[in-house]
Design an enzyme around this catalytic site. Structure first.
Site: not given
Ligand code: KPL
Length: 300
Positions: A10, A12-13, A178, A186, A248, A260
């Site tokens: 994805g 971030l990975g 977080k 989100n 995301s 999620e």
């Molecule tokens: O973690 C995020 C996500 O989109 O899942 C943030 C930090 C809100 C960045 O878009």
């Protein structure tokens, strides 16, 4: 340094894989046994194409595993690693949005959590690092946090790849923060079909305050002191740092992937329900996103 194996391609990975490779680390990707990923994957990032070998099987030598995955992929990954443990000397770093029930028994105490507020998205073949946030690394098990140092080399390498990175001793509170930020940003980007930064000018301040109050109440039941005002302040900061990012969850909805939401607002609503309380604002967003995605939530 031990080679890196990145699980999860994805946004971030992929971002971590690219940044580790650009920092001179040896990086491979791991696909699921059932996936049809090719044996080589190219990721386009800032006018460069980065190539990665893709492994189907776990390697027989020690590796640093960086798993940036969806919350619903955590249990299957850990089950796979229980059946086929990583070679001695390996280190597992986990990153996912939200919280799972029974995490204490599910996640190995020697795993590290990487919590981040960086924002990235995929646009076709392009990977875009749209929001420069920050990250924290800490042991999954608070008992380990008190006693063991995070391997210094790991901190240095991950911090150099995607700065800034801070070693965190209170990962439980960091993860609640977080979780709270993701519960406020989100689903609202899905409801309003907007970028993170747009939430700062939309009339959602009262709703954010109510969501934060419910989250703060549940956090306190778990012994975590996280005032609603702090949640709202943090959310506004992350929305501004990642203003240009598509969250995301919105990316998942637009690409017809499961979201999620069960592990974010769903976790809050059902957590409150379990102790006989209500979290109507979180419950409402949970139901709204679930309804929107009901046709593809089975694809997990
Ligand atoms: O973690 C995020 C996500 O989109 O899942 C943030 C930090 C809100 C960045 O878009």
């Amino acid at each position: 340094m031990m080679p890196w194996l990145v699980v999860g391609t994805g946004a971030l990975g992929s971002l971590m894989a690219v940044r580790l490779q650009q920092a001179g680390q040896q990086v491979q990707l791991k696909s699921r046994a059932s996936s049809n990923l090719p044996t080589q994957l190219a990721i386009n990032f800032e006018q460069q194409t980065c190539e990665f070998p893709v492994l189907k099987a776990w390697p027989g030598h020690a590796v640093n595993v960086f798993a940036a995955i969806k919350a619903y992929q955590v249990a299957p990954l850990l089950a796979e690693l229980r059946d086929q443990p990583l070679p001695a000397g390996s280190q597992l770093v986990l990153s996912y949005n939200g919280m799972l029930e029974h995490e204490a028994t599910l996640v190995p105490p020697t795993a590290l959590h990487w919590v981040t507020t960086h924002g990235a998205f995929r646009h076709g073949d392009e990977l875009v690092h749209a929001g420069r946030g920050e990250s924290w690394l800490g042991w999954a098990n608070p008992d380990v946090s008190g006693s063991a140092e995070i391997p210094a080399e790991l901190l240095t390498v991950l911090g150099a790849a995607l700065p800034p990175l801070t070693a965190e001793t209170d990962m439980t509170r960091r993860r609640w923060s977080k979780l709270a930020v993701n519960c406020l940003i989100n689903p609202l980007t899905v409801v309003h079909q907007c970028r993170n930064g747009d939430l700062l000018s939309l009339p959602v301040a009262d709703l954010m305050q109510t969501l934060a109050t419910e989250i703060s109440w549940l956090a306190a039941q778990y012994g975590v002191d996280l005032p609603a005002a702090e949640i709202v302040g943090l959310t506004r900061r992350v929305a501004s740092q990642t203003a240009a990012n598509w969250s995301s969850m919105l990316s998942d909805v637009r690409n017809q992937r499961p979201t999620e939401i069960d592990y974010l607002n769903g976790y809050i609503a059902s957590g409150c329900q379990r102790v006989g309380a209500a979290a109507p604002a979180n419950e409402q967003l949970w139901q709204q996103v679930t309804t929107l995605t009901k046709d593809f939530s089975h694809l997990r």
